[in-house]
Design an enzyme around this catalytic site. Structure first.
Site, PDB file in Angstrom:
ATOM      1  N   GLN A 116     -58.015  45.530   5.615  1.00  0.00           N
ATOM      2  CA  GLN A 116     -56.483  45.738   4.653  1.00  0.00           C
ATOM      3  C   GLN A 116     -56.976  46.663   3.554  1.00  0.00           C
ATOM      4  OE1 GLN A 116     -54.452  42.342   3.191  1.00  0.00           O
ATOM      5  NE2 GLN A 116     -54.272  43.289   1.021  1.00  0.00           N
ATOM      6  N   GLU A 136       0.157  28.589  46.090  1.00  0.00           N
ATOM      7  CA  GLU A 136      -0.249  27.596  47.048  1.00  0.00           C
ATOM      8  C   GLU A 136      -0.719  26.518  45.831  1.00  0.00           C
ATOM      9  OE1 GLU A 136      -3.553  28.906  49.416  1.00  0.00           O
ATOM     10  OE2 GLU A 136      -2.318  29.584  50.865  1.00  0.00           O
ATOM     11  N   ARG A 139     -50.154  32.927  -0.548  1.00  0.00           N
ATOM     12  CA  ARG A 139     -49.658  33.146  -2.181  1.00  0.00           C
ATOM     13  C   ARG A 139     -48.997  31.792  -2.746  1.00  0.00           C
ATOM     14  NH1 ARG A 139     -47.741  38.131   0.826  1.00  0.00           N
ATOM     15  NH2 ARG A 139     -49.566  39.440   0.468  1.00  0.00           N
ATOM     16  N   ARG A 153     -25.454  38.938  47.174  1.00  0.00           N
ATOM     17  CA  ARG A 153     -25.069  40.191  46.677  1.00  0.00           C
ATOM     18  C   ARG A 153     -25.587  40.522  45.516  1.00  0.00           C
ATOM     19  NH1 ARG A 153     -18.590  39.900  48.301  1.00  0.00           N
ATOM     20  NH2 ARG A 153     -18.908  38.769  50.102  1.00  0.00           N
ATOM     21  N   HIS A 194     -65.328  35.428  -3.820  1.00  0.00           N
ATOM     22  CA  HIS A 194     -64.946  36.741  -3.300  1.00  0.00           C
ATOM     23  C   HIS A 194     -64.664  37.841  -4.053  1.00  0.00           C
ATOM     24  CE1 HIS A 194     -61.696  38.999  -0.671  1.00  0.00           C
ATOM     25  NE2 HIS A 194     -61.373  39.529  -1.782  1.00  0.00           N
ATOM     26  N   ASN A 197      -8.546  37.566  57.571  1.00  0.00           N
ATOM     27  CA  ASN A 197      -8.980  38.922  57.152  1.00  0.00           C
ATOM     28  C   ASN A 197      -9.135  39.823  58.425  1.00  0.00           C
ATOM     29  OD1 ASN A 197      -8.913  38.944  54.099  1.00  0.00           O
ATOM     30  ND2 ASN A 197     -10.760  37.616  54.102  1.00  0.00           N
ATOM     31  N   GLU A 207     -10.029  32.225  57.569  1.00  0.00           N
ATOM     32  CA  GLU A 207     -10.574  31.545  56.490  1.00  0.00           C
ATOM     33  C   GLU A 207      -9.988  30.393  56.141  1.00  0.00           C
ATOM     34  OE1 GLU A 207     -11.326  33.943  52.978  1.00  0.00           O
ATOM     35  OE2 GLU A 207     -11.959  35.513  54.313  1.00  0.00           O
ATOM     36  N   LYS A 217     -61.643  34.597  -6.745  1.00  0.00           N
ATOM     37  CA  LYS A 217     -61.085  35.711  -6.198  1.00  0.00           C
ATOM     38  C   LYS A 217     -61.018  36.850  -7.373  1.00  0.00           C
ATOM     39  CE  LYS A 217     -57.201  37.477  -3.651  1.00  0.00           C
ATOM     40  NZ  LYS A 217     -57.843  38.540  -2.757  1.00  0.00           N
ATOM     41  N   GLU A 232      -6.283  32.114  55.260  1.00  0.00           N
ATOM     42  CA  GLU A 232      -5.793  33.659  55.574  1.00  0.00           C
ATOM     43  C   GLU A 232      -6.529  34.098  56.697  1.00  0.00           C
ATOM     44  OE1 GLU A 232      -6.924  36.330  52.453  1.00  0.00           O
ATOM     45  OE2 GLU A 232      -8.602  35.216  51.884  1.00  0.00           O
ATOM     46  N   ASP A 239     -52.537  32.154  -6.788  1.00  0.00           N
ATOM     47  CA  ASP A 239     -51.291  32.599  -7.385  1.00  0.00           C
ATOM     48  C   ASP A 239     -51.509  34.007  -8.067  1.00  0.00           C
ATOM     49  OD1 ASP A 239     -48.301  32.082  -8.490  1.00  0.00           O
ATOM     50  OD2 ASP A 239     -49.427  32.667 -10.341  1.00  0.00           O
ATOM     51  N   THR A 252     -51.742  40.589  -5.374  1.00  0.00           N
ATOM     52  CA  THR A 252     -50.627  40.774  -4.708  1.00  0.00           C
ATOM     53  C   THR A 252     -49.863  39.552  -4.845  1.00  0.00           C
ATOM     54  OG1 THR A 252     -51.470  42.519  -3.049  1.00  0.00           O
ATOM     55  CG2 THR A 252     -49.461  41.328  -2.500  1.00  0.00           C
ATOM     56  N   HIS A 262     -64.811  42.730  -4.184  1.00  0.00           N
ATOM     57  CA  HIS A 262     -64.533  44.138  -3.772  1.00  0.00           C
ATOM     58  C   HIS A 262     -65.850  44.823  -4.290  1.00  0.00           C
ATOM     59  CE1 HIS A 262     -60.524  43.469  -1.693  1.00  0.00           C
ATOM     60  NE2 HIS A 262     -60.663  42.631  -2.378  1.00  0.00           N
ATOM     61  N   ARG A 311     -59.439  40.734   8.166  1.00  0.00           N
ATOM     62  CA  ARG A 311     -58.331  40.759   7.115  1.00  0.00           C
ATOM     63  C   ARG A 311     -58.618  41.759   6.030  1.00  0.00           C
ATOM     64  NH1 ARG A 311     -55.137  39.931   3.159  1.00  0.00           N
ATOM     65  NH2 ARG A 311     -57.143  39.129   1.817  1.00  0.00           N
ATOM     66  N   ASP A 312     -59.132  41.159   5.032  1.00  0.00           N
ATOM     67  CA  ASP A 312     -59.430  41.836   3.695  1.00  0.00           C
ATOM     68  C   ASP A 312     -59.968  43.207   3.953  1.00  0.00           C
ATOM     69  OD1 ASP A 312     -58.631  42.373   1.271  1.00  0.00           O
ATOM     70  OD2 ASP A 312     -60.185  40.943   0.172  1.00  0.00           O
ATOM     71  N   ALA A 313     -61.080  43.219   4.736  1.00  0.00           N
ATOM     72  CA  ALA A 313     -61.845  44.460   4.874  1.00  0.00           C
ATOM     73  C   ALA A 313     -60.968  45.722   5.691  1.00  0.00           C
ATOM     74  CB  ALA A 313     -62.986  44.234   5.964  1.00  0.00           C
ATOM     75  N   GLU A 363     -19.850  39.703  54.345  1.00  0.00           N
ATOM     76  CA  GLU A 363     -20.876  39.018  54.457  1.00  0.00           C
ATOM     77  C   GLU A 363     -21.159  38.953  56.098  1.00  0.00           C
ATOM     78  OE1 GLU A 363     -17.000  36.876  53.809  1.00  0.00           O
ATOM     79  OE2 GLU A 363     -18.201  38.229  52.876  1.00  0.00           O
TER      80      GLU A 363
END
Length: 1203
Positions: free
Chosen positions: A594, A242, A663, A383, A797, A332, A317, A767, A330, A697, A932, A799, A590-592, A338
């Site tokens: 860690q 068609e 760092r 659907r 800082h 059906n 349809e 540090k 067509e 650093d 580090t 330790h 953090r550091d504690a 549906e």
């Protein structure tokens, strides 16, 4: 007299006085149905020659009509729901394929005859449009619920239907007059009408056997595929062609006819929303359809039905073009998927009408005359399919783990496999459930559909619900002006809303925890606390003794951060310097942790105390909560987003500056990055809530003054340009008070401070990462800096490894430091920072008070004492101070981590030896500053030396032939910068050999990162949720980020789980309360753990979630454990063994390959330490006996080289 056996409300359904044996019921389901139906028709038993939801749909109406129902099922459908909904069920088509079983006409009729069936309903699809089947049914003396075989033959063949339409004056789309046998036969039609055209299967429907062709080059292939698909789907490959209409609407009319001259329509449906000619969403009645067009379509539909003397239900349809012209396409001759929306707007049960017409009833007898049929409101059907719209609607299969459906006013569900545990197979249509809603207006119905779809929870298989959300909220659909190619023409529809599937993913994690235990690296045993952590209260500020507790439901707004926000970093630094007392930075976040808990503290345990902290530490200089090792560990081990941690803490603590350890030119990574990555990282950090960058650093490398590529300068400049406070750091080593220490002297540090000050820093940080600074050294160093720079804020800082940090901090404060670092008492001491309570109370008796209340410190300490107990499974075996740190100079954070790594590498019993080797390794590196990542170099070096039983002298002597850890090689190349005093020679040359030497800043010459491309690539790989900060996480740690994303995809966001459930194996019957968002609480209880499934190595773990039982399959990793005996390397130089225990991460050679001495054979990794295994001799590779992912012990054979 005994009471009747049936309830009084059912008394009318049973004949009085019916004789029966004592205690025997006089009724059955069958009699109840027949009594309730109020009739005794001659046809009482119906078989549905179909499966799934349409079979169930017919069964339900049949039961309402007092009929007995029979189901058929293929072997693959033996667990399907439709089998259970019927009164009887029989397997059909034994030995046939899943689809062929439902096409086995003779077997279906055999089952019907053997079991006393009166009627057969074909449903839709399969045999519903097969005239031969209808004819066989009638020849067997059974009623066929559908049109006559002759009508099916006339209308089922779409070329015949077109001919009929043209005869009676119903417009049709121009097309071939009959079937087309080959693509050559369609040439004349294409010459007359041109492209585009559509090839359609003459038999069947549902979009199968359809192809749109727009160019001549596509025609042959499209024709072949359409014929093949039609033959496969319908057993008939006949097609026709068609003219294809652009953007037409698809309007269909529901018809009913009784075969006795009565015909009615039940109005129209708009089925324009299609994909590949398969309808997706349908609406009744059609919106925005001119009334004259509507009436013309309805009239033509009835004309078509009458022309063929139609019987039963059918659908005419039509296509409606943009000019309002309609064309028949067509009919059906069957029920449509549906049909439900027509039932909703008319109130007519179409299936009931089908059955009654097949039994001989006329439309007037059923009250179905055209004047009696009216419509009310609107209905929409969606659907829901098991298809993944994001992957081109690829069908998904698997087990439905969770199924929670919609309901309520105006919502209808037609489903088959809609239940938890259902297995979705690839054999049939992907339709899972049809959702039909009705409302007074189109908009009411649309909104109701959205509400219904939101209520669905389907887990285990993907569905198209996210796509339906987009479709229903698109402006075109809202306006009711869709067309047949709307989906294909609108790529915006595929910007899908992703479902989170949070509960099921969370269960998958808890199930894995229940079966396999915690997978968090470094965890030893269970959490030490199994109860909820108590959140403390703070005292009232005006009446501490008798007043009510302080209201901490909202954060405190008063604090030092206000100066940064309102006046900027310079004003902040000036105010810090002018403060008469001493300020503190709390390192607990953090550091504690860690230093004490292997950096494993989760965000949730900071969040739970954050608002209280904002009040208790309102006068703190800052909270250290980000950067350093916490960034990668958050993703690597805790499966958390470090950026989300920063944003969350910023929101809860708006008043105290948040600080990160950065760092220098490496940001939060361990390698070199191009400059734009550092600038962008710092910019995003400030945008997400960071205030202070503590830039350092690891080698104190700022470069020779004559060099332009200064390493720390990049980090300093990036922090300042981002708008943050730049606190540049001097990393401390040695002992400035010891006249015998000649390298890191007072002059060295003052010279370094001069260079930093010249860069325009805001604050100077000292540090002391190993806790080497003694009180006298602090007095000398801080005093000298203060004298030289009276206006420079100084932050110290240290330790507490040796146990003197509190004394050092007090000495530093007295010498002129403005800020000292402390940790909350229960997170302080040994390798952490000194006690907050001790330092603050000591300073309170001087003129240098911190402004922190003792009672508030104790309140916070109550919380953290519980948390530390919770994390006891990460504690290193460090029970007391260790003054040997003055000899080995190991940083506090590294001390505990290295102890753990040594244990994991099988060197736990040699800790004392490792500390000795650490001293030797440091000297081999040139007595460097150790923080580090430079400290990691020395730690890797020390473990490697211990593992290989090497002395410093042996390393020097054999360096040219040894395989050093990658970190050591890269250090000597210069990737971390230049150590003060330079690299020791000839060791450097022997270690790096022919590898390049890096002079200056390693990242200075790297090309800029393309963040836009990176984001696009990550979104393509992981999804649209990837943000700009995710890109930065990937830039810092590519592999870690990818693994993290994979974990989150599997288990979801686990940051919401309380830590005792995150780390601890749940007990059977234990109830867990997990809040996944505000107002949404999951109450989870572990019910049972199933046995191992043979062949799969999995267990089903059963939970109850908010009262609903769910099961998740979990791999039992112990069930699949195999003992692998590995070959050991020999003394032959070509027999290359693993230099240490670890995992193979990369294999670089293949068997037969020629290698030279020094070529890298493979890369090993152990606890973040990578080591290259290189060829000790030249030759060709005879065998490679390892693969990526293999775990090796030291000495296991890796490669054999013939030399």
């Amino acid at each position: 007299m005994s009471a009747p056996l049936f309830p009084p409300r059912l008394a009318s359904h049973f004949a009085p006085g019916t004789p029966s044996a004592p205690g025997t019921p006089v009724h059955s389901i069958s009699t109840i149905r027949r009594k309730a139906a109020g009739h005794h028709g001659p046809l009482t038993k119906i078989l549905v020659a179909n499966r799934g939801e349409i079979a169930i749909r017919v069964f339900r109406t049949s039961h309402e009509l007092a009929m007995h129902t029979v189901a058929i099922y293929s072997y693959e459908d033996r667990m399907s729901a439709h089998r259970q909904k019927a009164d009887e069920a029989y397997q059909v088509g034994k030995g046939l394929t899943p689809v062929a079983a439902y096409l086995a006409q003779d077997d279906i009729i055999r089952i019907a005859l053997e079991h006393g069936v009166d009627m057969i309903h074909p449903g839709y699809g399969f045999l519903s449009e097969n005239a031969e089947f209808a004819r066989k049914v009638e020849q067997a003396g059974l009623a066929f619920v559908g049109p006559s075989p002759e009508v099916i033959d006339a209308l089922g063949d779409k070329t015949k239907a077109r001919t009929i339409a043209m005869k009676i004056g119903v417009p049709v789309v121009p097309g071939t007059p009959g079937p087309v046998g080959s693509y050559e036969e369609g040439a004349s039609f294409i010459e007359e009408y041109g492209f585009p055209v559509i090839i359609k299967a003459a038999m069947g429907g549902g979009g199968r056997g359809m192809r749109v062709v727009r160019e001549q080059t596509e025609f042959k292939d499209a024709f072949t595929r359409a014929v093949s698909e039609a033959k496969s789907a319908f057993g008939d490959g006949t097609v026709f062609i068609e003219r294809f209409l652009d953007k037409p609407r698809h309007i269909e009319v529901q018809l009913l006819a009784d075969g006795q001259g009565n015909y009615v329509h039940l109005f129209e449906r708009d089925c324009s929303v299609q994909r590949r000619h398969q309808k997706v969403v349908e609406v009744a009645p059609a919106t925005n359809l001119p009334e004259d067009v509507r009436q013309a379509i309805l009239s033509d539909a009835l004309k078509l039905a009458e022309s063929v003397q139609y019987r039963n239900a059918g659908t005419a349809e039509f296509l409606v073009d943009q000019m309002g012209r309609h064309y028949f396409i067509e009919i059906n001759p069957r029920i449509q998927v549906e049909h439900t929306i027509t039932e909703e707007i008319t109130g007519i049960d179409i299936v009931a009408a089908q059955i009654q017409i097949a039994a001989g009833a006329t439309l007037p007898q059923l009250g179905l005359t055209q004047e009696n049929i009216t419509k009310r409101g609107y209905a929409i059907q969606c659907r829901v399919t098991t298809e993944n719209a994001a992957a081109n609607f690829q069908p998904d299969t698997g087990k439905i783990e969770v199924y929670r459906s919609a309901g309520g006013n105006g919502v209808r569900l037609d489903a088959s496999s809609g239940f938890a545990g259902a297995q979705i197979t690839p054999h049939y249509d992907s339709l899972l459930v049809k959702v039909t809603v009705s409302g007074t207006t189109y908009e009411v119905a649309r909104r109701k559909m959205l509400r219904a779809l939101v209520e669905f929870r389907i887990r285990g298989v993907k569905t198209n619900i996210p796509f339906l959300f987009r479709l229903l909220t698109h402006d075109v659909f809202i306006g009711g002006r869709t067309w047949t190619t709307f989906i294909d023409d609108t790529p915006d529809l595929f910007k899908l809303v992703q479902t989170q599937n949070r509960a099921q993913k969370l269960l998958a994690y808890l199930g894995d925890l229940a079966v396999n235990g915690s997978s968090i690296k470094g965890q030893m045993g269970e959490p030490g606390l199994k109860t909820d952590v108590v959140i403390p209260t703070l005292q009232d500020r005006t009446d501490p003794e008798n007043g009510p507790p302080l209201d901490t439901s909202v954060p405190c707004e008063v604090g030092w951060r206000n100066i940064i926000v309102n006046q900027g970093p310079e004003a902040f630094a000036k105010a810090v310097r002018q403060y008469p007392g001493t300020l503190i930075m709390d390192t607990t976040w953090r550091d504690a942790h860690q230093s004490l808990l292997a950096t494993r503290l989760r965000t949730i345990d900071m969040v739970n105390i954050a608002k209280e902290t904002s009040w208790a530490l309102a006068n703190a200089y800052s909270l250290e909560c980000w950067g350093g090792a916490t960034f990668d560990v958050a993703m690597r081990f805790l499966y958390e987003d470090p950026w989300e941690r920063l944003r969350t803490l910023r929101k809860l603590v708006p008043n105290i500056p948040l600080q990160a350890l950065v760092r220098g030119a490496n940001a939060v990574g361990y390698t070199s990055y191009p400059d734009n990555a550092i600038y962008d990282f710092c910019k995003k950090a400030v945008e997400n809530g960071l205030d202070i960058f503590r830039v350092f650093d690891s080698l104190n490398y700022i470069g020779e003054k004559r060099m332009s590529s200064i390493k720390m300068k990049l980090g300093i400049d990036a922090a300042k340009k981002a708008g943050g406070v730049c606190e540049a750091v001097v990393c401390y080593s040695g002992d400035v008070a010891d006249q015998n220490k000649k390298k890191y002297t007072l002059e060295y540090y003052l010279d370094f401070v001069d260079q930093l000050v010249a860069e325009g820093i805001h604050v100077l940080g000292i540090k002391d990462m190993a806790g080497l600074m003694k009180p006298m050294a602090a007095t000398l160093l801080i005093g000298a800096i203060r004298k030289k720079y009276p206006d420079l804020p100084i932050h110290v800082h240290s330790h507490d490894t040796a146990g003197i940090a509190a004394a050092t901090m007090i000495a530093a404060a007295v010498a002129g430091a403005d800020v000292v670092d402390v940790a909350i008492d229960s997170m302080s001491g040994v390798t952490s920072q000194p006690s907050m309570g001790a330092v603050c109370m000591a300073l309170e008796q001087t003129t240098l008070g911190t402004g922190i209340r003792y009672a508030d410190i104790q309140a916070l300490n109550l919380y953290w004492s519980q948390v530390r107990q919770l994390y006891s499974c990460f504690e290193a075996n460090v029970r007391a101070s260790d003054s040997s740190v003055f000899a080995h100079e190991m940083p506090g954070g590294q001390y505990t981590n290295l102890m753990f790594q040594a244990s994991q590498l099988g060197l736990g019993t040699q800790w004392s030896e490792i500390k000795k080797k650490y001293i030797e390794a440091n000297q081999l590196c040139g007595d460097i500053i150790k923080v580090t990542p430079s400290s990691k170099v020395v730690g890797d070096f020390a473990q490697w030396m211990t593992s290989n039983n090497l002395t410093a002298e042996q390393v020097k002597a054999q360096a040219e032939n040894l395989d050093f850890p990658s970190s050591v090689v890269e250090f000597f190349q210069g990737y971390l910068g230049q150590p003060y005093g330079g690299f020791p020679e000839p060791l450097r040359t022997h270690i790096i050999r022919d590898k390049p030497r890096i002079d200056g800043r390693p990242g200075a010459n790297l090309p800029p990162m393309d963040f836009r491309k990176m984001k696009a690539d990550l979104r393509a790989k992981f999804g649209k949720h990837i943000t700009d900060v995710d890109v930065m996480s990937y830039a810092m740690y590519p592999k870690v980020f990818e693994e993290y994303q994979g974990f989150v995809e599997k288990f979801g966001d686990l940051s919401v789980i309380p830590t005792r459930y995150f780390l601890g194996r749940p007990d059977i019957g234990e109830e867990m309360h997990i809040s996944i968002e505000k107002g949404k609480m999951l109450i989870i209880r572990l019910m049972a753990i199933g046995s191992v499934t043979e062949g799969k190595g999995t267990r089903d773990v059963w939970f109850e979630v908010n009262g609903e039982v769910r099961a998740v399959p979990v791999e039992d990793r112990s069930a699949a454990v195999e003992t692998v005996s590995r070959e050991r390397a020999t003394t032959d130089p070509g027999s290359v063994g693993a230099p240490m225990s670890g995992v193979v991460v990369e294999v670089r050679v293949k068997e037969g390959q020629e290698v030279k001495k020094g070529d890298i054979l493979c890369i090993q990794s152990a606890m973040k330490m990578e080591s290259a295994v290189s060829a000790p001799v030249s030759g060709h590779v005879k065998r490679v006996v390892v693969h990526e992912g293999d775990s090796l012990n030291q000495g296991d054979l890796v490669v054999e080289i013939v030399h």
